[in-house]
Motif scaffolding. Structure first.
Motif, short mmCIF file in Angstrom:
data_model
loop_
_atom_site.label_atom_id
_atom_site.label_comp_id
_atom_site.label_asym_id
_atom_site.label_seq_id
_atom_site.Cartn_x
_atom_site.Cartn_y
_atom_site.Cartn_z
N UNK A 167 0.90 -1.12 -0.03
CA UNK A 167 0.05 -0.02 0.08
C UNK A 167 0.88 1.14 0.05
N UNK A 168 0.62 2.13 -0.97
CA UNK A 168 1.52 3.37 -0.80
C UNK A 168 1.42 4.05 0.38
N UNK A 169 2.42 4.43 0.82
CA UNK A 169 2.36 5.27 2.21
C UNK A 169 1.34 6.51 2.26
N UNK A 170 1.25 7.24 1.22
CA UNK A 170 0.07 8.43 1.48
C UNK A 170 -1.32 7.89 1.56
N UNK A 171 -1.40 6.62 1.23
CA UNK A 171 -2.62 6.29 1.31
C UNK A 171 -3.24 5.36 2.40
N UNK A 172 -2.49 5.00 3.30
CA UNK A 172 -2.53 4.49 4.59
C UNK A 172 -3.73 5.00 5.32
N UNK A 173 -4.80 4.12 5.75
CA UNK A 173 -6.16 4.53 6.39
C UNK A 173 -6.59 3.64 7.17
N UNK A 174 -7.66 4.05 8.29
CA UNK A 174 -8.42 3.22 8.88
C UNK A 174 -9.87 3.35 8.39
N UNK A 175 -10.56 2.55 7.85
CA UNK A 175 -11.87 2.57 7.14
C UNK A 175 -12.91 2.41 8.65
N UNK A 176 -13.86 3.29 8.29
CA UNK A 176 -14.91 3.02 9.58
C UNK A 176 -16.38 2.63 8.96
N UNK A 230 -0.98 -6.30 0.46
CA UNK A 230 -2.28 -7.16 -0.03
C UNK A 230 -2.13 -7.57 -1.12
N UNK A 231 -2.08 -9.08 -1.21
CA UNK A 231 -1.82 -9.87 -2.45
C UNK A 231 -3.24 -10.30 -2.79
N UNK A 232 -3.54 -9.99 -4.23
CA UNK A 232 -4.73 -10.75 -4.36
C UNK A 232 -4.86 -12.31 -4.48
N UNK A 233 -6.05 -12.92 -3.98
CA UNK A 233 -6.12 -14.34 -3.95
C UNK A 233 -5.87 -14.96 -5.13
N UNK A 234 -6.22 -14.58 -6.39
CA UNK A 234 -5.93 -15.22 -7.63
C UNK A 234 -4.45 -15.21 -7.98
#
Length: 384
Positions: free
Chosen positions: A225-234, A325-329
């Motif tokens: 995940x690019x560092x600027x996109x790090x977040x915690x979703x509510x 995160x690695x896609x399952x496929x």
């Protein structure tokens, strides 16, 4: 020979008076070159875009949206056809008419094609990528044509579950395996409410862990995940119209006072360790905070009461910040990419830092990003 007493300062033209002493005038090319030397290239204005949409028969007006700045509510998005473009002095109070300088962006469906702040013009191609609106429409049509072809190949619920969350919008439930086929057929979220991770301490430790993983397996870097996109979703939302988006924005603004009442004076997320999910999702989970869980529940409930579609997937409801995160496929085809537990568990990093919750961001779950790298944000709400 007679001369005007104001000389060259005169605003009127006196061609017959200056025949004997013509002022030196730069050529048009020289003038433009001197004016634009060292400056950014000129960008087509909002008025130019409006005129293009109005009169170009190749552009479907019903597919365009406008984001404009309201003095009290912030940026609001409305369909292009809702606006009246006559002179503001001649329109009535029941007509939606705005000064053109308040326009912040134009969208074709969900794609931003003109943005004032980032100087993107994909309508005329004057700035940015150089694409024009016809290029954007062609690209969008090709995406729509290829989508059914992909859906013809029957995928397992596990694979389809990944497709629903491929936007990297991370909530507590997004990485579950989706055993129920109903979830496999569900729409993916279009927007999400998140706490942006902007703590330098957290960002630096995440970057260090990503570096260790890359040293162990260089092929894994593309799944960070690019560092600027790090977040915690509510909260994950499926907002299907501009009216839904407006409702979501107003709901958050209305709830601000309620947030201040429910939340303690300060909520600090402390990240004390890494966890993984099936060796394909690596994330930070904060220490348990009951107030945050209550806050999330109230937030989801308020959206539902307003008639908005809240996306809720089966699985754990633990808050987390995904860092890789690695896609399952992909993992099935390349099992060597699986995260090696020893790499990050044996590192010297045991505490990943703290992140205060002082604001919420309502973000678009598409691939577009702001100039600082974060998701396109429709509303950033300060909680205190």
């Amino acid at each position: 020979m007679a001369r005007c007493r104001f000389g060259e300062k005169c605003r009127n033209t006196h061609t017959e008076l200056f025949q004997g002493n013509k002022p030196k005038i730069k050529s048009k090319i020289q003038k433009e070159a001197s004016e634009h030397k060292g400056k950014k290239p000129p960008m087509k204005t909002a008025a130019d875009v409006i005129s293009r949409i109005q009169w170009d028969t190749k552009l479907p007006k019903e597919c365009f949206l406008i984001g404009y700045l309201d003095r009290f509510l912030g940026v609001i998005e409305k369909p292009f056809s809702d606006f009246c473009w006559e002179d503001l002095a001649s329109v009535g109070h029941d007509v939606l008419a705005i000064p053109k300088h308040r326009i912040q962006y134009f969208k074709y469906l969900h794609v931003v094609v003109w943005d004032k702040s980032s100087r993107i013009d994909n309508v005329f191609g004057s700035t940015g990528s150089g694409l024009t609106i016809l290029d954007i429409i062609d690209q969008y049509k090709s995406m729509v044509v290829t989508e059914p072809e992909k859906s013809d190949n029957k995928a397992s619920p596990e694979e389809t579950g990944h497709l629903l969350t491929e936007t990297n919008v991370c909530c507590s439930n997004e990485d579950s395996e989706y055993p129920d086929e109903d979830y496999a057929k569900a729409k993916r979220p279009t927007h999400f409410v998140a706490v942006r991770v902007n703590s330098d301490e957290v960002r630096s430790t995440v970057e260090e862990i990503q570096g260790l993983l890359q040293e162990n397996n260089p092929e894994i870097a593309e799944f960070f995940m690019p560092i600027p996109t790090l977040h915690l979703t509510l909260c994950l939302l499926c907002l299907e119209s501009s009216e839904d988006i407006q409702t979501a924005i107003l709901t958050l603004q209305e709830l601000k006072c309620e947030f201040e009442r429910i939340l303690p004076p300060s909520i600090i997320l402390n990240f004390e360790g890494l966890q993984d999910f099936h060796s394909r999702v690596l994330y930070l989970a904060p220490s348990s905070i009951p107030a945050l869980e209550k806050f999330e529940h109230m937030l989801n409930k308020c959206f539902q009461e307003k008639g908005l579609k809240v996306m809720q997937y089966p699985g754990s409801n633990t808050f987390h910040v995904t860092i890789a995160k690695i896609p399952t496929k992909v993992l099935r085809q390349r099992p060597n990419l699986a995260f090696c537990t020893n790499v990050y568990q044996n590192s010297q990093i045991k505490y990943f830092g703290a992140q205060p919750i002082d604001s919420l961001s309502l973000c678009y779950a598409g691939k577009t990003r702001r100039t600082d790298g974060f998701y396109t944000t429709l509303l950033e709400l300060s909680l205190y």
